[in-house]
Design a protein around this motif. Structure first.
Motif, PDB file in Angstrom:
ATOM      1  N   PHE A  75      -1.583   8.848  -4.070  1.00 44.58           N
ATOM      2  CA  PHE A  75      -2.835   9.010  -4.061  1.00 44.58           C
ATOM      3  C   PHE A  75      -3.042  10.143  -2.771  1.00 44.58           C
ATOM      4  O   PHE A  75      -4.234  10.562  -2.756  1.00 44.58           O
ATOM      5  CB  PHE A  75      -3.985   8.158  -4.316  1.00 44.58           C
ATOM      6  CG  PHE A  75      -3.792   7.403  -5.343  1.00 44.58           C
ATOM      7  CD1 PHE A  75      -4.640   7.899  -6.483  1.00 44.58           C
ATOM      8  CD2 PHE A  75      -3.294   5.986  -5.661  1.00 44.58           C
ATOM      9  CE1 PHE A  75      -4.645   7.192  -7.712  1.00 44.58           C
ATOM     10  CE2 PHE A  75      -3.379   5.659  -6.900  1.00 44.58           C
ATOM     11  CZ  PHE A  75      -4.031   6.130  -7.869  1.00 44.58           C
ATOM     12  N   ILE A  76      -2.233  10.047  -1.823  1.00 41.79           N
ATOM     13  CA  ILE A  76      -2.427  10.867  -0.667  1.00 41.79           C
ATOM     14  C   ILE A  76      -1.139  12.056  -0.527  1.00 41.79           C
ATOM     15  O   ILE A  76      -1.555  13.068  -0.429  1.00 41.79           O
ATOM     16  CB  ILE A  76      -2.359  10.091   0.564  1.00 41.79           C
ATOM     17  CG1 ILE A  76      -3.598   9.120   0.517  1.00 41.79           C
ATOM     18  CG2 ILE A  76      -2.512  10.809   1.951  1.00 41.79           C
ATOM     19  CD1 ILE A  76      -3.782   8.066   1.560  1.00 41.79           C
ATOM     20  N   VAL A  77      -0.162  11.388  -0.712  1.00 39.95           N
ATOM     21  CA  VAL A  77       1.205  12.309  -0.392  1.00 39.95           C
ATOM     22  C   VAL A  77       1.252  13.285  -1.628  1.00 39.95           C
ATOM     23  O   VAL A  77       1.397  14.631  -1.255  1.00 39.95           O
ATOM     24  CB  VAL A  77       2.533  11.548   0.038  1.00 39.95           C
ATOM     25  CG1 VAL A  77       3.517  12.563   0.137  1.00 39.95           C
ATOM     26  CG2 VAL A  77       2.318  10.837   1.213  1.00 39.95           C
ATOM     27  N   MET A  78       1.240  12.792  -2.815  1.00 35.03           N
ATOM     28  CA  MET A  78       1.718  13.627  -3.888  1.00 35.03           C
ATOM     29  C   MET A  78       0.624  14.847  -4.070  1.00 35.03           C
ATOM     30  O   MET A  78       0.969  16.069  -4.052  1.00 35.03           O
ATOM     31  CB  MET A  78       1.966  13.106  -5.088  1.00 35.03           C
ATOM     32  CG  MET A  78       3.241  12.277  -5.357  1.00 35.03           C
ATOM     33  SD  MET A  78       4.818  13.269  -4.795  1.00 35.03           S
ATOM     34  CE  MET A  78       4.799  14.127  -6.223  1.00 35.03           C
ATOM     35  N   PRO A  79      -0.924  14.374  -4.015  1.00 37.65           N
ATOM     36  CA  PRO A  79      -1.823  15.390  -4.175  1.00 37.65           C
ATOM     37  C   PRO A  79      -1.748  16.509  -2.804  1.00 37.65           C
ATOM     38  O   PRO A  79      -1.872  17.705  -2.903  1.00 37.65           O
ATOM     39  CB  PRO A  79      -2.979  14.697  -3.730  1.00 37.65           C
ATOM     40  CG  PRO A  79      -2.697  13.397  -4.353  1.00 37.65           C
ATOM     41  CD  PRO A  79      -1.421  12.792  -4.002  1.00 37.65           C
ATOM     42  N   SER A 107       0.736  -1.047  -0.093  1.00 43.78           N
ATOM     43  CA  SER A 107      -0.121  -0.132  -0.017  1.00 43.78           C
ATOM     44  C   SER A 107       0.969   1.204  -0.117  1.00 43.78           C
ATOM     45  O   SER A 107       0.168   2.429  -0.281  1.00 43.78           O
ATOM     46  CB  SER A 107      -1.002  -0.019   1.028  1.00 43.78           C
ATOM     47  OG  SER A 107      -0.194  -0.550   2.431  1.00 43.78           O
ATOM     48  N   PHE A 108       2.193   1.010   0.108  1.00 46.32           N
ATOM     49  CA  PHE A 108       3.008   2.158   0.249  1.00 46.32           C
ATOM     50  C   PHE A 108       2.920   3.131  -1.005  1.00 46.32           C
ATOM     51  O   PHE A 108       2.903   4.377  -0.750  1.00 46.32           O
ATOM     52  CB  PHE A 108       4.563   1.604   0.286  1.00 46.32           C
ATOM     53  CG  PHE A 108       5.402   2.894   0.461  1.00 46.32           C
ATOM     54  CD1 PHE A 108       5.603   3.621   1.512  1.00 46.32           C
ATOM     55  CD2 PHE A 108       6.278   3.124  -0.697  1.00 46.32           C
ATOM     56  CE1 PHE A 108       6.409   4.740   1.581  1.00 46.32           C
ATOM     57  CE2 PHE A 108       7.088   4.227  -0.726  1.00 46.32           C
ATOM     58  CZ  PHE A 108       7.205   4.825   0.396  1.00 46.32           C
ATOM     59  N   SER A 109       2.830   2.359  -2.320  1.00 51.29           N
ATOM     60  CA  SER A 109       3.099   3.291  -3.596  1.00 51.29           C
ATOM     61  C   SER A 109       1.508   4.015  -3.552  1.00 51.29           C
ATOM     62  O   SER A 109       1.240   5.082  -4.295  1.00 51.29           O
ATOM     63  CB  SER A 109       3.168   2.551  -4.590  1.00 51.29           C
ATOM     64  OG  SER A 109       2.256   1.390  -4.932  1.00 51.29           O
TER      65      SER A 109
END
Lengths: 254, 325
Positions: free
Chosen positions: A172-176, A165-167
């Protein structure tokens, strides 16, 4: 609350942080790339406003990014610990869930603040002028933002069991979160839907707090979007909420 | 006063009763063996006792503390070695133990001494500064046992401690385990597949489908089989059968030319047999029943690692249940 447990959780993280040099190097490479490759390139495209270059404008955002990545990385190491079993050792101990969440939250805070402090050293290179009080204020804000994002990361980690689930989390969470934080562009210039999303992002208030301190007298489109008091209130309130919710979610399984 | 007391414990996952109303007691300072095929409810029981999961109904006490209501007090009284490793492989053995000591609130002035003693006890002191990822399976397991003792628990739980180890590491670890009750004043609660390990337990409970189907010392359990089996070859089976009937009032069975008789005290029986039958005896063999025989008789199946399909079914159901709730 068990201070012995909080202490040892932080000590473990710090020990690993110091031991894994490559983690530190790659963590520090990211802000440098954004500042000098993206920032310097964009400076040619974006005309300076209010006497500020684009590279200078994104500096608070890059501090926020440094904290975002290292805090989330530190917190979702819980998923690794789950996968490799070590988390069971922590969960089986006579330690309250609250202490575990605070301990993990402070672990992320320590390593993130150190990295943010290193990135902060770059300000003279970018032509920014900061006084001692400003530097201290930035460091204090860095501590608060790091804790907030770390506890948010812990909350995320409670929903995932395996490191595949890391990627998902990264993409979907960190980059946005990074792009919708006002780090790369002022919130007030965003179209409505994006502006709303930005206002729901905890990192926005961290980046804005840095802007408030680093560009205190700036006016115009590149200035801070909220007051420093608003920023800090939101950060502290969210930290509190994340801690309480995460501690509840760590309660015993059925 | 038993150190562990379980009364009518039930743990359900939806319709599946992983633990179905078990009761037992464990005396202080003993080694208690929890035996059963995969998926019988052993690990679920351990998880409830260790306060890691809640129970559906029933009671459980460790060291006089309620496992369902006082998790913190129970946790301080117990040490756990899980089936899968729970060491931090990126820390050294020494650091893993120090971490544990802090986590369990051991006094700072005592930590160093206790960690050294524990490492010496499992003979890993010389390797204390190696990262755990460099350790072999047997060393890791020994380190986990040492870690479980750091906070001086009253009960140490060992869930399949020797599973997956080579024979030498098993023997080595087993030596450590059997020494513990006296040396560290701790009660051992363990699950195992290996029958020769079960033989050493002071008391055994056999669990199948969530229920305890037999309980007692290894010798008591073996009586279920009806005692030792003596087989003998003689020059004259017919005559010998008559003599045995006269001597012991036992009917010896003649199977393929050999005589078989069961006796509670097979060892004491042999001299009398030889005295009675004299030079008609050609050979005598005494077979003691094993725990595996008991297990086979009670459950109709031998304990094996291969019946993993049954286990994974139950694990799947538990997982599906957790997803729904």
């Amino acid at each position: 609350m068990e201070f012995n447990a909080i202490y040892v959780l932080v000590a473990r993280e710090f020990k690993k942080f110091v031991r894994e040099r490559s983690r530190l190097v790659s963590a520090l490479a990211r802000p440098l790339i954004w500042l000098f490759l993206v920032g310097a390139g964009m400076s040619r495209l974006v005309s300076p406003a209010g006497g500020m270059s684009y590279t200078q404008f994104i500096f608070p955002g890059i501090l926020g990014m440094t904290i975002l990545f290292s805090s989330i990385f530190s917190s979702i190491s819980i998923i690794w610990d789950k996968e490799f079993g070590f988390f069971k050792e922590i969960l089986a101990a006579p330690v309250s869930r609250l202490s575990i969440v605070i301990g993990k939250g402070l672990s992320g805070t320590v390593v993130s603040t150190i990295q943010a402090a290193i990135v902060l050293l770059l300000f003279p290179v970018l032509g920014l002028k900061l006084g001692l009080l400003q530097i201290i204020a930035v460091l204090i804000i860095a501590i608060a933002v790091s804790f907030c994002i770390s506890t948010f990361g812990i909350l995320l980690a409670t929903f995932y069991e395996s490191y595949e689930s890391f990627s998902v989390i990264m993409n979907f969470i960190v980059m946005p979160m990074f792009f919708l934080s006002g780090a790369m562009y002022p919130v007030k210039l965003l179209p409505k839907p994006l502006a709303v999303a930005t206002k729901l992002n905890p990192l926005t208030y961290g980046v804005d707090a840095f802007k408030n301190v680093i560009f205190p007298v700036e006016e115009g489109p590149m200035s801070a979007d909220f007051s420093l008091a608003t920023d800090m209130t939101v950060i502290l309130f969210l930290s509190f909420a994340f801690v309480v919710i995460a501690a509840r979610l760590f309660e015993r399984k059925k | 006063m038993p150190i562990i007391k379980v009364e009518n414990l039930v743990k359900r996952y939806g319709n599946l009763a992983a633990v179905d109303g078990i009761s037992f007691e464990v005396k202080e300072g003993t080694i208690f063996g929890f035996l059963g095929p995969n998926g019988a409810g052993k690990t679920t029981t351990i998880n409830v006792l260790c306060t890691l999961i809640s129970a559906t109904s029933g009671k459980a006490f460790i060291n006089d503390h309620d496992c369902l209501k006082e998790p913190s007090a129970v946790r301080k009284s117990i040490g756990i070695v899980f089936q899968d490793s729970t060491l931090d492989k990126d820390l050294t053995a020494y650091e893993n133990l120090v971490f544990h000591a802090y986590l369990y609130g051991v006094k700072k002035s005592e930590i160093k001494g206790r960690v050294h003693d524990a490492l010496n006890f499992v003979e890993l002191y010389d390797r204390r500064d190696d990262l755990v990822k460099k350790y072999s399976g047997g060393m890791k397991r020994r380190l986990e046992v040492a870690r479980g003792l750091i906070h001086r628990p009253r009960v140490l739980f060992l869930d399949e401690p020797t599973l997956g180890l080579d024979p030498q590491s098993r023997a080595n670890l087993w030596g450590v385990i059997t020494e513990m009750p006296k040396k560290h004043n701790v009660t051992i609660f363990m699950t195992t597949h290996y029958m020769e390990e079960a033989e050493v337990c002071d008391k055994i409970a056999i669990i199948d489908n969530g229920k305890i189907i037999a309980e007692g010392s290894p010798d008591e359990l073996k009586k279920i089989i009806g005692g030792d089996v003596i087989s003998l070859k003689t020059r004259d089976n017919k005559w010998s059968q008559q003599e045995i009937k006269k001597l012991f009032d036992i009917d010896a069975e003649n199977k393929e030319g050999e005589l078989y008789l069961t006796s509670n005290r097979g060892d004491a029986c042999i001299p009398e047999l030889i005295r009675g039958l004299g030079d008609k005896v050609l050979s005598v063999k005494l077979q003691r029943p094993t725990i595996n025989d008991v297990f086979l008789k009670l459950t109709g199946k031998a304990i094996r690692e291969e019946d993993a399909s049954g286990m994974s079914n139950i694990k799947e159901e538990v997982r599906a249940y957790r997803r729904r709730h």
